[in-house]
Design a protein around this motif. Structure first.
Motif, mmCIF file in Angstrom:
data_model
loop_
_atom_site.group_PDB
_atom_site.id
_atom_site.type_symbol
_atom_site.label_atom_id
_atom_site.label_comp_id
_atom_site.label_asym_id
_atom_site.label_seq_id
_atom_site.Cartn_x
_atom_site.Cartn_y
_atom_site.Cartn_z
ATOM 1 N N LEU A 12 0.844 -1.202 0.000
ATOM 2 C CA LEU A 12 0.000 0.000 0.000
ATOM 3 C C LEU A 12 0.877 1.248 0.000
ATOM 4 C CD1 LEU A 12 -2.786 -0.965 2.568
ATOM 5 C CD2 LEU A 12 -3.022 -0.777 0.086
ATOM 6 N N THR A 13 1.967 1.202 0.811
ATOM 7 C CA THR A 13 2.863 2.353 0.885
ATOM 8 C C THR A 13 3.488 2.610 -0.485
ATOM 9 O OG1 THR A 13 3.337 1.710 3.157
ATOM 10 C CG2 THR A 13 4.835 3.308 2.136
ATOM 11 N N ALA A 14 3.891 1.548 -1.141
ATOM 12 C CA ALA A 14 4.527 1.693 -2.451
ATOM 13 C C ALA A 14 3.556 2.286 -3.466
ATOM 14 C CB ALA A 14 5.037 0.325 -2.925
ATOM 15 N N ARG A 15 2.301 1.849 -3.401
ATOM 16 C CA ARG A 15 1.314 2.366 -4.348
ATOM 17 C C ARG A 15 1.064 3.862 -4.129
ATOM 18 N NH1 ARG A 15 -3.331 -1.762 -3.630
ATOM 19 N NH2 ARG A 15 -4.652 -0.020 -4.220
ATOM 20 N N ALA A 16 1.039 4.241 -2.834
ATOM 21 C CA ALA A 16 0.822 5.658 -2.522
ATOM 22 C C ALA A 16 2.015 6.473 -3.027
ATOM 23 C CB ALA A 16 0.642 5.835 -1.019
ATOM 24 N N ALA A 17 3.218 5.939 -2.810
ATOM 25 C CA ALA A 17 4.428 6.650 -3.240
ATOM 26 C C ALA A 17 4.427 6.827 -4.759
ATOM 27 C CB ALA A 17 5.665 5.882 -2.785
ATOM 28 N N ASP A 18 4.007 5.771 -5.476
ATOM 29 C CA ASP A 18 3.938 5.843 -6.944
ATOM 30 C C ASP A 18 2.971 6.937 -7.393
ATOM 31 O OD1 ASP A 18 5.758 3.878 -7.191
ATOM 32 O OD2 ASP A 18 4.316 2.276 -7.699
ATOM 33 N N ALA A 19 1.835 7.025 -6.678
ATOM 34 C CA ALA A 19 0.836 8.016 -7.051
ATOM 35 C C ALA A 19 1.406 9.428 -6.905
ATOM 36 C CB ALA A 19 -0.416 7.854 -6.190
ATOM 37 N N PHE A 20 2.172 9.640 -5.839
ATOM 38 C CA PHE A 20 2.772 10.961 -5.634
ATOM 39 C C PHE A 20 3.858 11.238 -6.681
ATOM 40 C CE2 PHE A 20 0.980 11.257 -1.264
ATOM 41 C CZ PHE A 20 0.478 12.549 -1.383
ATOM 42 N N LYS A 21 4.563 10.174 -7.062
ATOM 43 C CA LYS A 21 5.635 10.322 -8.042
ATOM 44 C C LYS A 21 5.071 10.882 -9.344
ATOM 45 C CE LYS A 21 9.686 7.602 -9.336
ATOM 46 N NZ LYS A 21 10.213 6.215 -9.352
ATOM 47 N N LEU A 22 3.891 10.387 -9.730
ATOM 48 C CA LEU A 22 3.238 10.874 -10.947
ATOM 49 C C LEU A 22 2.940 12.367 -10.845
ATOM 50 C CD1 LEU A 22 0.740 7.976 -11.665
ATOM 51 C CD2 LEU A 22 2.753 8.597 -13.015
ATOM 52 N N GLU A 23 2.736 12.834 -9.598
ATOM 53 C CA GLU A 23 2.452 14.254 -9.385
ATOM 54 C C GLU A 23 3.751 15.055 -9.175
ATOM 55 O OE1 GLU A 23 -0.676 15.657 -9.393
ATOM 56 O OE2 GLU A 23 -1.528 13.693 -9.920
ATOM 57 N N HIS A 24 4.905 14.397 -9.362
ATOM 58 C CA HIS A 24 6.227 15.036 -9.197
ATOM 59 C C HIS A 24 6.433 15.549 -7.780
ATOM 60 C CE1 HIS A 24 6.483 14.616 -13.484
ATOM 61 N NE2 HIS A 24 5.330 15.282 -13.604
ATOM 62 N N VAL A 25 5.994 14.780 -6.781
ATOM 63 C CA VAL A 25 6.235 15.142 -5.388
ATOM 64 C C VAL A 25 7.431 14.326 -4.896
ATOM 65 C CG1 VAL A 25 5.301 15.108 -3.033
ATOM 66 C CG2 VAL A 25 3.820 15.679 -4.980
ATOM 67 N N GLU A 26 8.405 15.023 -4.286
ATOM 68 C CA GLU A 26 9.614 14.313 -3.846
ATOM 69 C C GLU A 26 9.263 13.363 -2.695
ATOM 70 O OE1 GLU A 26 9.270 17.583 -3.707
ATOM 71 O OE2 GLU A 26 10.562 18.415 -5.283
ATOM 72 N N ALA A 27 9.912 12.209 -2.703
ATOM 73 C CA ALA A 27 9.605 11.142 -1.735
ATOM 74 C C ALA A 27 9.781 11.617 -0.300
ATOM 75 C CB ALA A 27 10.496 9.932 -1.998
ATOM 76 N N GLU A 28 10.768 12.468 -0.023
ATOM 77 C CA GLU A 28 11.028 12.862 1.361
ATOM 78 C C GLU A 28 9.953 13.790 1.920
ATOM 79 O OE1 GLU A 28 13.898 15.140 -1.370
ATOM 80 O OE2 GLU A 28 13.071 13.135 -1.184
ATOM 81 N N ARG A 29 9.140 14.360 1.038
ATOM 82 C CA ARG A 29 8.077 15.247 1.537
ATOM 83 C C ARG A 29 6.813 14.477 1.946
ATOM 84 N NH1 ARG A 29 6.994 19.258 -2.991
ATOM 85 N NH2 ARG A 29 5.241 19.824 -1.658
ATOM 86 N N ILE A 30 6.758 13.182 1.592
ATOM 87 C CA ILE A 30 5.535 12.406 1.872
ATOM 88 C C ILE A 30 5.526 11.912 3.318
ATOM 89 C CG2 ILE A 30 4.126 10.435 1.135
ATOM 90 C CD1 ILE A 30 5.684 10.515 -1.528
ATOM 91 N N LYS A 31 4.357 12.121 3.975
ATOM 92 C CA LYS A 31 4.185 11.567 5.327
ATOM 93 C C LYS A 31 3.105 10.481 5.272
ATOM 94 C CE LYS A 31 5.730 15.197 8.421
ATOM 95 N NZ LYS A 31 6.492 15.981 7.435
ATOM 96 N N TYR A 32 3.368 9.350 5.920
ATOM 97 C CA TYR A 32 2.429 8.226 5.878
ATOM 98 C C TYR A 32 1.740 8.057 7.227
ATOM 99 C CZ TYR A 32 4.855 7.104 1.583
ATOM 100 O OH TYR A 32 5.384 7.159 0.326
ATOM 101 N N ARG A 33 0.454 7.679 7.139
ATOM 102 C CA ARG A 33 -0.266 7.358 8.367
ATOM 103 C C ARG A 33 -0.902 5.980 8.161
ATOM 104 N NH1 ARG A 33 -4.913 11.009 11.358
ATOM 105 N NH2 ARG A 33 -5.291 9.524 13.040
ATOM 106 N N TYR A 34 -0.645 5.079 9.115
ATOM 107 C CA TYR A 34 -1.159 3.707 9.001
ATOM 108 C C TYR A 34 -2.291 3.496 9.984
ATOM 109 C CZ TYR A 34 3.160 3.275 6.459
ATOM 110 O OH TYR A 34 4.157 3.470 5.554
ATOM 111 N N GLU A 35 -3.400 2.963 9.509
ATOM 112 C CA GLU A 35 -4.555 2.755 10.392
ATOM 113 C C GLU A 35 -5.142 1.359 10.194
ATOM 114 O OE1 GLU A 35 -6.811 6.979 10.921
ATOM 115 O OE2 GLU A 35 -6.985 6.004 8.973
ATOM 116 N N ILE A 36 -5.718 0.858 11.263
ATOM 117 C CA ILE A 36 -6.443 -0.418 11.189
ATOM 118 C C ILE A 36 -7.878 -0.170 11.662
ATOM 119 C CG2 ILE A 36 -6.632 -2.751 12.136
ATOM 120 C CD1 ILE A 36 -3.705 -2.971 12.217
ATOM 121 N N GLY A 37 -8.842 -0.707 10.902
ATOM 122 C CA GLY A 37 -10.245 -0.571 11.274
ATOM 123 C C GLY A 37 -10.706 -1.809 12.029
ATOM 124 N N LEU A 38 -11.263 -1.604 13.202
ATOM 125 C CA LEU A 38 -11.764 -2.735 13.998
ATOM 126 C C LEU A 38 -13.199 -2.463 14.422
ATOM 127 C CD1 LEU A 38 -8.592 -2.008 15.304
ATOM 128 C CD2 LEU A 38 -8.992 -4.381 15.951
#
Lengths: 789, 186
Positions: free
Chosen positions: B1-27
């Protein structure tokens, strides 16, 4: 203090609790009393709207915590906020009648629980006792006091329909119940939360009764969560603005709603309006029809409601006082103060209730009342609808605020139970009826499958949701042609559905319905009633059964045709109906009524009805007396001149068919129109200044105010099947002879009013205007017009 | 999932170091239809300990939302889904400035008699109606006034002053004269 009626103590034990004007509360309970002396308008609006939104947040918490499809998909609940003494501030926007009883529970708790076991911060009281205040035992109410310091500030409460709270049948509906002892045991208010903790002993007791203890436990948490969230939001408001300000807002909401209601009533003539309806088959196998009446007296700034004339309690079709009153309040809010966001507390200061102990709609303990949530409550709403609609019509202010009877005037309960597709036991009710139609307005058509006004947030669950929680497959769910009540403005088309079993060996149904043999959506102002609930069942033959799976794969709606001879109509009450693989059950939800004489319907609108499939062309042509012509281009058009001639002919035919009037119309000349009562009925005045009920089409007098206008009308008695082509023969289920009556203007043949009645019942005196009050009202209206000019 | 999100940002020309990730689990508790989401670390392996910690966080979060007594562990707890939210701040673009006419009169559409409930003034007041899109900027006006916008109408009671700022915000101040209008917003 509860009141006495006919020497009987209306204290919620034998007879339904009717709170008196003052409450007998233990002095140890302290009430918050400080109130800000002034309130700026912006703060008022902000807090008032926040309070209203709290009910929505409250409802949202119930949906999110409960796993029951009844809560999550059907929204069969409603929260409310009440003052510290149990007067309504706001209903929530869900099923209105649920909230309409919560004030009684709170008042009863204040009177009966404030000394022992006491009412303290962190407590919540659970109750499903219809004699205190729910419409049947499956509707469980949870009342939560909100304290500011050690003083009681207000209450939040909710009512949720629980899937199963015990009793002799799964799901609680019981068509053979003779008394409450055949049903889930009612629990008077009991402290289930104490100091913020669930009392485990009480919870175990409550769960022990149910076939679905897990679901009950989760529903219990849902209603606790709702109250917890609502209480927290109110405490936030107090924290932000201070308790005296919030208290002042609450008081002003009641005062404002009272003022708006009183202003609305000021332009209504004094008088009495009545409606009469019928429920059939008190128990499975029984064949009688029972009468319910509602009388609403408007006098000055008060409305008084009475159910005198209603038949005594019988079988499994009763409700208690709480449900009767809750049904009435569901109509008062939308018709008289729709701009008040359901702030019914103010209007209630001007409403009196006079229940008849032991009547069908105000039954005494230990009557059977478990079916009340789908029979008696809706019955009360349908009668209140027509009384209050006629009252609203007398003032132009309210004339666009009411509708003829909606669909779902009876909920045809087919409760299902058995083992689901996962092999787990389940029980549920079909909630599709929430997509029932709206009746005709005084100025426009009703709406097809739009939902009832007394459940603004109710939705029919998605078919996929129902198929997820029950082992069934829908064969169709659709709007039913020819199902809108006829009228100048028609009722909307109603909903029909059919289903078969899926991945289970059998379903067990309890059919607990009324309004199957005759219509219960009574018409208004000459409008026709909507069709009754229609239930059909087709048992698959063994030869067919072997190919059921193949049938399902194909066009099953056609393959499982319900028009074939093996199809039978379901009786209003059927106990333990077994639906096996391939058996088909069809349900058409009770339809909506029309407004006004069908002959007054714009023929172009009839053509549009035909074009969109609302009515078949042949039926529409006959029902609305419209002549169609086919143009050179092959398109169907209205032949206006032939239609006008045909309509004149139909009106003349009505006069020929009508029985001679009971009493001749008075020979006076009406010189002035004074008051519009309905589409073709008005009060007029002659040159001597005497008032008469008049046909507004003819401009001529029918009767003096003290008498019934119907006695001077031409009366035509017809078979019930004349109401709507979907109606089957009532004699299949009932022995009482029923009639569909038309009352027509004796001068023109225009339709003034319709009735559904047992043939033995005399015509209903549906309106009586007071002479003296009317003269004053006419003068007041004239003064207003002159001032405006 | 992280890789897919990173790819999506890459298409928008956003540098990888500017991306912040948040991981959540639904229960949710079994048979419920809605989940409550809790944050989790980006776990490489989900073991007994981290599962127990996640469940504990869920019950804590659930109690905050619905109340301490609304939980129902006995029903069982379902872990419904994982999700990743990837965010990167975009460059701040300057807000476009609006421009109105120079005097209020030019924006006036007409007048209407208005009854101001609770304002202390008696009876109907003749009240100017303005086109809200043309209203002058940074020029205070004392009420009463009605300002019509395409989506709403602003009522300026007699004891209020109104000012439209350079970005099109309308700021009302109570009990203000023209001199100090627009200093605080209400």
């Amino acid at each position: 203090m509860s009141i006495l009626i006919n020497g009987r103590k209306m204290d919620g034990r034998t007879d339904g609790y009717v709170p008196g004007r003052t409450l007998n509360i233990d002095p140890s309970l302290k009430f918050f009393a400080r109130k800000a002396p002034s309130l700026d308008p912006i703060t008022y609006e902000v807090i008032r709207n926040t309070l209203w939104s709290i009910n929505e947040v409250h409802g949202d918490a119930i949906v999110r915590v409960s796993g029951s499809p009844i809560a999550a998909f059907g929204f069969d609940f409603n929260p409310s906020i009440m003052t510290s003494r149990g007067d309504f501030v706001y209903f929530g926007p869900y099923l209105q009648f649920h909230a309409g009883m919560q004030d009684m529970q709170v008042k009863w708790i204040l009177e009966n629980r404030s000394q022992n076991p006491g009412i303290r911060d962190g407590d919540m009281f659970l109750s499903n006792d219809p004699w205190v205040g729910t419409c049947h035992q499956n509707d469980v109410m949870l009342c939560c006091p909100v304290f500011h310091g050690d003083e009681l500030f207000c209450w939040v409460a909710n009512t949720l329909h629980f899937v199963d709270v015990g009793g002799t049948t799964a799901g609680g509906w019981n068509p053979v119940a003779k008394s409450v002892f055949d049903e889930p045991t009612p629990i008077p208010p009991i402290k289930i939360m104490e100091g913020g903790k669930i009392r485990r002993d009480i919870e175990e007791d409550f769960k022990r009764r149910s076939r679905a203890p897990q679901s009950v436990a989760l529903d219990l948490r849902a209603v606790i969560a709702g109250n917890t969230v609502a209480r927290a939001r109110i405490l936030d408001l107090i924290g932000k603005y201070g308790a005296p300000i919030v208290h002042a807002v609450i008081d002003r909401i009641l005062d404002d709603s009272e003022r708006i209601f009183v202003n609305a009533l000021a332009d209504v003539p004094d008088g009495e309006w009545s409606e009469r309806g019928y429920l059939e088959v008190a128990n499975a196998g029984e064949r009688r029809v029972y009468k319910g009446e509602l009388h609403v007296r408007k006098s000055g700034d008060r409305l008084t409601f009475s159910n005198r004339g209603t038949d005594p309690q019988v079988g499994a079709i009763n409700i208690t006082f709480a449900a009767w009153r809750g049904g009435i309040l569901s109509v008062v809010g939308p018709f008289f103060c729709s701009n008040l966001l359901y702030a019914i507390g103010g209007p209630l200061r001007h409403m009196d209730f006079e229940p008849t102990p032991g009547a069908l709609t105000t039954a005494s303990y230990p009557a059977s009342v478990a079916n009340g949530g789908a029979i008696g409550t809706e019955f009360s709403i349908s009668l209140a609808n027509n009384c209050l609609a006629k009252i609203a019509h007398t003032t132009p202010k309210l004339r666009r605020h009411y509708t003829a009877n909606n669909g779902m005037t009876q909920v045809a309960v087919i409760s299902a139970s058995g083992n689901d597709q996962r092999g787990e036991p389940f029980m549920n009710v079909f909630l599709d009826a929430y997509a029932s139609p709206v009746g005709g307005y005084s100025f426009r058509d009703g709406l097809a499958t739009a939902g009832v006004y007394w459940g603004p947030k109710q939705t029919a669950p998605n078919v996929e949701h129902a198929e997820m929680v029950m082992p069934i497959l829908y064969l169709h769910r659709r709007e039913v042609p020819n199902s809108g009540g006829l009228g100048r403005y028609t009722g909307g088309a109603t909903l029909g559905l059919a289903f078969t079993t899926h991945k289970t060996d059998r379903l067990v149904h309890q059919v607990a319905a009324c309004g199957v043999s005759h219509p219960t959506a009574l018409g208004l102002a000459g409008g026709y009633p909507g069709p009754p609930s229609i239930l059909k069942f087709r048992r698959m033959t063994s030869a067919q059964r072997s190919s059921v799976e193949a049938l399902k794969a194909k066009d099953s709606a056609r393959s499982l045709d319900l028009e074939v001879s093996e199809t039978r109509r379901l009786a209003p009450k059927e106990f333990n109906l077994i639906q096996g693989p391939g058996d088909v059950c069809e349900m058409i939800v009770a339809g909506a009524a029309g407004y006004g004489d069908p002959l007054d319907r714009d023929p172009v609108a009839v053509l549009a009805d035909v074009a969109d499939g609302t009515y078949d062309q042949d039926y529409a042509g006959e029902a609305f007396a419209v002549k169609f012509a086919v143009g050179a281009d092959g398109a169907v058009r209205v032949d206006q001149s032939a239609t006008a001639a045909h309509r004149d002919h139909v009106r003349r035919t009505r006069l020929q068919r009508a029985a001679a009037a009971e009493r001749p119309a008075p020979q006076v000349t009406i010189t002035e129109t004074v008051l519009e009562l309905s589409d073709h009925l008005m009060v007029g005045r002659d040159k001597r200044g005497d008032f008469y009920y008049c046909s507004s089409v003819a401009g001529r007098a029918l009767a003096p105010l003290g008498e019934s206008y119907k006695a001077a009308c031409g009366r035509i008695d017809m078979d019930l099947t004349a109401v709507n082509p979907l109606i089957g023969d009532p004699r299949e289920f009932i022995d009482d002879e029923m009639q569909f009556r038309l009352f027509v203007c004796p001068f023109t043949g225009a339709l003034i009013e319709t009735e559904i009645a047992r043939s033995v019942d005399v015509p209903l005196l549906d309106v009586t205007i007071d002479d003296i009050g009317l003269a004053r009202l006419v003068e007041a209206r004239r003064m207003r017009i002159e001032t405006a000019q | 999932l992280t890789a897919r999100a990173a790819d999506a940002f890459k298409l928008e020309h956003v540098e990888a170091e500017r991306i912040k990730y948040r991981y959540e689990i639904g229960l949710r508790y079994k048979t419920q239809l809605n989940e409550v989401y809790v944050d989790v670390e980006r776990a490489t392996e989900f073991d007994e300990t981290s599962l127990a910690a996640t469940v504990a966080r869920f019950e804590e979060r659930y109690a905050t939302v619905f109340g301490a007594e609304a939980g129902f562990r006995e029903a069982g707890i379902e872990l419904v889904d994982f999700r990743v939210a990837a965010r990167a701040r975009s460059d701040n673009k300057p807000m476009p400035e609006v421009k109105g006419v120079t005097v209020h009169r030019e924006a006036q559409r007409g007048t209407r008699p208005v009854h101001f409930v609770g304002s202390g003034s008696e009876g109907l007041l003749s009240t100017a109606v303005y086109d809200g899109d043309a209203f002058p900027t940074n020029l205070p006006l004392v009420g009463p006034a009605l300002i019509e916008l395409s989506g709403t109408t602003i009522v300026v009671p007699p004891d209020y002053a109104v000012q439209r700022d350079s970005y099109g915000n309308y700021i009302l101040e109570r009990g203000a004269s023209t001199a100090d209008a627009g200093r605080t917003s209400t």
